[in-house]
Motif scaffolding. Structure first.
Motif, PDB file in Angstrom:
ATOM      1  N   UNK A 202      -3.365   9.524   4.819  1.00 13.67           N
ATOM      2  CA  UNK A 202      -3.303   9.867   4.008  1.00 13.67           C
ATOM      3  C   UNK A 202      -2.140   9.473   2.820  1.00 13.67           C
ATOM      4  N   UNK A 203      -0.740  10.674   3.993  1.00  8.92           N
ATOM      5  CA  UNK A 203       1.018  10.014   2.754  1.00  8.92           C
ATOM      6  C   UNK A 203       0.621   8.091   2.532  1.00  8.92           C
ATOM      7  N   UNK A 204       0.653   7.248   3.439  1.00  3.32           N
ATOM      8  CA  UNK A 204       0.341   5.921   2.989  1.00  3.32           C
ATOM      9  C   UNK A 204      -0.719   5.906   1.419  1.00  3.32           C
ATOM     10  N   UNK A 205      -2.042   5.810   1.571  1.00  2.00           N
ATOM     11  CA  UNK A 205      -2.450   6.263   0.695  1.00  2.00           C
ATOM     12  C   UNK A 205      -2.574   6.838  -0.466  1.00  2.00           C
ATOM     13  N   UNK A 206      -1.537   7.992  -0.509  1.00  2.00           N
ATOM     14  CA  UNK A 206      -1.059   8.299  -1.919  1.00  2.00           C
ATOM     15  C   UNK A 206      -0.145   7.764  -2.760  1.00  2.00           C
ATOM     16  N   UNK A 207       0.752   7.162  -1.790  1.00  2.00           N
ATOM     17  CA  UNK A 207       1.878   6.742  -2.791  1.00  2.00           C
ATOM     18  C   UNK A 207       1.940   4.684  -3.362  1.00  2.00           C
ATOM     19  N   UNK A 208       0.115   4.907  -2.424  1.00  2.00           N
ATOM     20  CA  UNK A 208      -0.401   3.236  -2.982  1.00  2.00           C
ATOM     21  C   UNK A 208      -0.685   3.592  -4.487  1.00  2.00           C
ATOM     22  N   UNK A 209      -1.390   4.502  -4.410  1.00  2.00           N
ATOM     23  CA  UNK A 209      -2.311   4.967  -5.675  1.00  2.00           C
ATOM     24  C   UNK A 209      -1.412   5.300  -6.902  1.00  2.00           C
ATOM     25  N   UNK A 210       0.284   6.443  -6.274  1.00  2.00           N
ATOM     26  CA  UNK A 210       1.024   6.774  -7.389  1.00  2.00           C
ATOM     27  C   UNK A 210       1.792   5.478  -7.695  1.00  2.00           C
ATOM     28  N   UNK A 212       0.963   2.056  -7.044  1.00  2.00           N
ATOM     29  CA  UNK A 212      -0.423   0.310  -7.670  1.00  2.00           C
ATOM     30  C   UNK A 212       0.468  -0.889  -7.107  1.00  2.00           C
ATOM     31  N   UNK A 213       0.955  -0.609  -5.482  1.00  2.00           N
ATOM     32  CA  UNK A 213       1.335  -1.203  -4.469  1.00  2.00           C
ATOM     33  C   UNK A 213       0.993  -1.101  -3.159  1.00  2.00           C
ATOM     34  N   UNK A 214       0.746  -2.157  -2.175  1.00  2.00           N
ATOM     35  CA  UNK A 214       1.020  -1.855  -1.154  1.00  2.00           C
ATOM     36  C   UNK A 214       2.163  -1.303  -0.495  1.00  2.00           C
ATOM     37  N   UNK A 215       1.985  -0.200   0.962  1.00  2.00           N
ATOM     38  CA  UNK A 215       3.522   0.304   0.693  1.00  2.00           C
ATOM     39  C   UNK A 215       3.374  -0.313   2.953  1.00  2.00           C
ATOM     40  N   UNK A 216       4.252  -0.356   3.028  1.00  2.00           N
ATOM     41  CA  UNK A 216       4.367  -1.291   4.344  1.00  2.00           C
ATOM     42  C   UNK A 216       5.654  -0.150   5.318  1.00  2.00           C
ATOM     43  N   UNK A 217       5.326  -0.113   7.129  1.00  2.00           N
ATOM     44  CA  UNK A 217       5.954   0.611   7.273  1.00  2.00           C
ATOM     45  C   UNK A 217       6.421  -0.057   8.347  1.00  2.00           C
ATOM     46  N   UNK A 218       7.455   0.830   8.585  1.00  2.00           N
ATOM     47  CA  UNK A 218       8.037   0.162  10.034  1.00  2.00           C
ATOM     48  C   UNK A 218       8.879   1.065  11.499  1.00  2.00           C
ATOM     49  N   UNK A 219       8.155   1.126  12.499  1.00  2.00           N
ATOM     50  CA  UNK A 219       8.602   2.226  13.343  1.00  2.00           C
ATOM     51  C   UNK A 219      10.085   1.732  13.674  1.00  2.00           C
ATOM     52  N   UNK A 220      10.832   2.438  13.509  1.00  2.00           N
ATOM     53  CA  UNK A 220      11.927   1.945  14.737  1.00  2.00           C
ATOM     54  C   UNK A 220      13.288   3.768  14.587  1.00  2.00           C
ATOM     55  N   UNK A 221      13.962   3.455  15.467  1.00  2.00           N
ATOM     56  CA  UNK A 221      15.051   4.441  15.879  1.00  2.00           C
ATOM     57  C   UNK A 221      16.551   3.774  15.976  1.00  2.00           C
ATOM     58  N   UNK A 222      17.526   3.984  14.861  1.00  2.00           N
ATOM     59  CA  UNK A 222      18.630   4.151  15.231  1.00  2.00           C
ATOM     60  C   UNK A 222      19.214   3.487  16.222  1.00  2.00           C
TER      61      UNK A 222
END
Length: 582
Positions: A202-210, A212-222
């Motif tokens: 839902x957070x991803x969809x919210x930001x993509x609506x605001x 109007x571009x696709x959002x990509x996430x990277x899972x990482x740690x330092x």
């Protein structure tokens, strides 16, 4: 064996050969035989936890010659304790290869906006941009207001934003405050790449609506670098050629079933400078195998948040992702939010000018239904997000999303490692390897100083070493150490049977003039038996107490219990004969 699995097996073998070059792992793996350990047997090796990494010095993590390291990063927790990460040129090339798969190209103008730039992932992203020929705008190095940042994006025709989700949300709120139109002011923007926080659906969809571009996430740690990245279909694919990802039960007793939530355990196959073996980072994850519409076959990972952010109510377990999915389902979505766990449910603070008190009951009902716990809601404007700071050249404070009212979260990773150290110490103790057991119990105390069990076991080691010591001086020194460990263990937990047992042994075997007291020792042994201890040694010890106090009838009863466990035990048989003859 498939080529991919064969390559992973080879990389694990290489990792186990070189990892002991790091002083930290040379010490940690001293008791382990690393031969014939493949992917199927990796769980036989110990966990590495954050508490250990914070305690070690920076160069303890380095598994190569210092001249081979080209970059250094640190992460800092809330206690200001640091964990160190080193990178070689080969590590850098690995990170670049992973990030390039996210679709950056030489036509891109990339704006970087992280709260901190001193991280492995942000460095990998910058280097990947340089590799493909993209233009970099390192805005995380500049203290500037969000209006200036947005103006910079407009003037320079930024095509990709890279940053933390919270930074993207602050930019989103500033756009609203300024009344800007995304299509008019940022027409070149084509994608957003985020890392560093939980990104629910839902957070991803919210930001993509605001935006109007696709959002990509990277899972990482330092500490680990990149672990997984999102494809165009929203699935997070693990970089399986570079990392082994396990998901373990919260108590450390074993792996979870595929698809179930467990604690992330990461082994960095490709890391050269700062390799990690079975790093328990306390993130809650799940993963599944299967072909994705994008064509990738690597496991798909979901991150639910950190274990210390988990909330529990009478069988209901909620992770940050669950809470995010509920809050980002609200219409409108708040500009900022915070959850406080209370005894009877959740109190959720929402910061938005678009709510009014009339909607309070409706929001509470919706959130309670979605989360299946009682929810109270507090609505305000400016309570969590200072809009004036957004418009000024002020570095915003780090956002806290979930708090636990009146209590501290347990350090689960330390608890799991403590259990591992105690189990290994006990195994060494049972086969009379007292020096090894001594070292492991001391390591356990160093990790968790308030562990009564670790102090009690160390006292047990001192007790056995007293029996084998030759000189009176050594015996006195060991006795003083034994007495101190028993005292500490009982101060921490006066109900711990093992500590009471060690105290009983001390009282039984110490001369009267030095504080020995067989009658009190008998009370300690009886307590332990009542708590479930039922081995031959404790019954023999109890019998000795009764013989010392001339209570021969009870001594004979205790010895019969001992012989019921081990009928041919010579010591018990001899004591019983002595008791019968008196």
């Amino acid at each position: 064996m498939s080529d991919d699995k064969h390559d992973r097996e080879r990389k694990l073998m290489d990792l186990l050969l070189r990892i002991k070059k790091a002083p930290f792992y040379k010490r940690k793996l001293a008791d382990y035989n690393l031969m014939n350990i493949g992917l199927e047997k990796i769980s036989k090796l110990p966990f590495t936890v954050n508490a250990e990494l914070r305690k070690a010095e920076a160069f303890d993590h380095l598994a190569v010659e210092h001249k081979e390291a080209i970059h250094y990063c640190e992460s800092v927790d809330t206690t200001e304790k640091k964990t160190s990460t080193w990178l070689t040129q080969k590590d850098l090339e690995t990170g670049i290869r992973q990030i390039k798969g996210c679709g950056l190209d030489k036509e891109d103008i990339v704006l970087f906006r992280f709260p901190e730039e001193f991280t492995t992932t942000s460095f990998h992203m910058e280097q990947a941009c340089l590799e493909v020929g993209a233009t970099i705008i390192p805005a995380h190095r500049m203290v500037m207001s969000y209006p200036k940042l947005l103006s910079l994006m407009d003037r320079l025709s930024v095509t990709v934003i890279v940053g933390s989700p919270r930074e993207i949300e602050r930019m989103t709120e500033t756009i609203r405050l300024l009344g800007l139109d995304k299509g008019e002011h940022f027409p070149s923007l084509r994608a957003i790449i985020v890392t560093g926080e939980v990104m629910s659906d839902r957070r991803k969809e919210h930001l993509e609506r605001k935006w109007d571009v696709p959002l990509f996430n990277i899972y990482s740690t330092n500490e680990t670098g990149n672990i997984a990245a999102m494809c165009e279909h929203g699935a997070m694919h693990i970089f399986e050629q570079d990392v082994v990802v396990e998901a373990w039960k919260e108590d450390g007793s074993g792996p979870v079933d595929q698809g179930d939530r467990g604690l992330a355990v990461i082994t960095t196959l490709s890391s050269q400078a700062s390799p990690l073996l079975r790093y328990l980072n306390e993130d809650v994850i799940s993963f599944e195998q299967g072909l994705c519409p994008c064509g990738k076959t690597e496991k798909k990972l979901v991150c639910y948040g950190q274990l210390q952010q988990r909330t529990r109510f009478k069988g209901i377990v909620l992770d940050e992702k669950d809470i995010q999915d509920a809050i980002y389902s609200l219409d409108p979505v708040p500009a900022a939010w915070k959850v406080i766990q209370q005894k009877n449910g959740l109190h959720i603070m929402l910061d938005s000018e678009q709510y009014d008190e009339r909607s309070l009951e409706e929001i509470e009902g919706k959130l309670s239904k979605m989360l299946k716990v009682a929810v109270t809601v507090e609505i305000g404007y400016g309570t969590l997000l200072n809009r004036n700071e957004l418009l000024q050249d002020i570095v915003p404070k780090r956002q806290e999303y979930i708090g636990n009212e009146g209590s501290e979260d347990p350090n689960v990773s330390s608890s799991i490692l403590l259990r591992d150290l105690l189990d290994r110490g006990y195994s060494a103790f049972r086969i009379n390897e007292y020096e090894k057991a001594h070292r492991l119990f001391e390591e356990a105390i160093s990790l968790v100083p308030h562990s009564a069990e670790a102090h009690a076991w160390l006292a047990a080691v001192y007790g056995r070493q007293i029996d084998t010591a030759w000189s009176l001086t050594d015996k006195i020194d060991l006795f003083n150490k034994l007495e101190n460990e028993i005292t500490v263990a009982l101060e921490i937990d006066p109900t711990l049977p093992l500590a009471r047992r060690m105290n009983g042994s001390k009282l039984l075997n110490t001369p009267d003039m030095l504080g020995g007291d067989p009658a009190e020792a008998a009370k300690e042994f009886r307590y332990c038996i009542e708590q479930g201890m039922n081995d031959i040694e404790i019954w023999v010890s109890l019998a000795k107490c009764y013989m010392e106090t001339a209570d021969l009838a009870k001594a004979r009863e205790a010895l019969k219990e001992a012989l019921a466990i081990e009928p041919k035990n010579e010591e018990a048989l001899q004591l019983l004969q002595d008791a019968m003859n008196k």
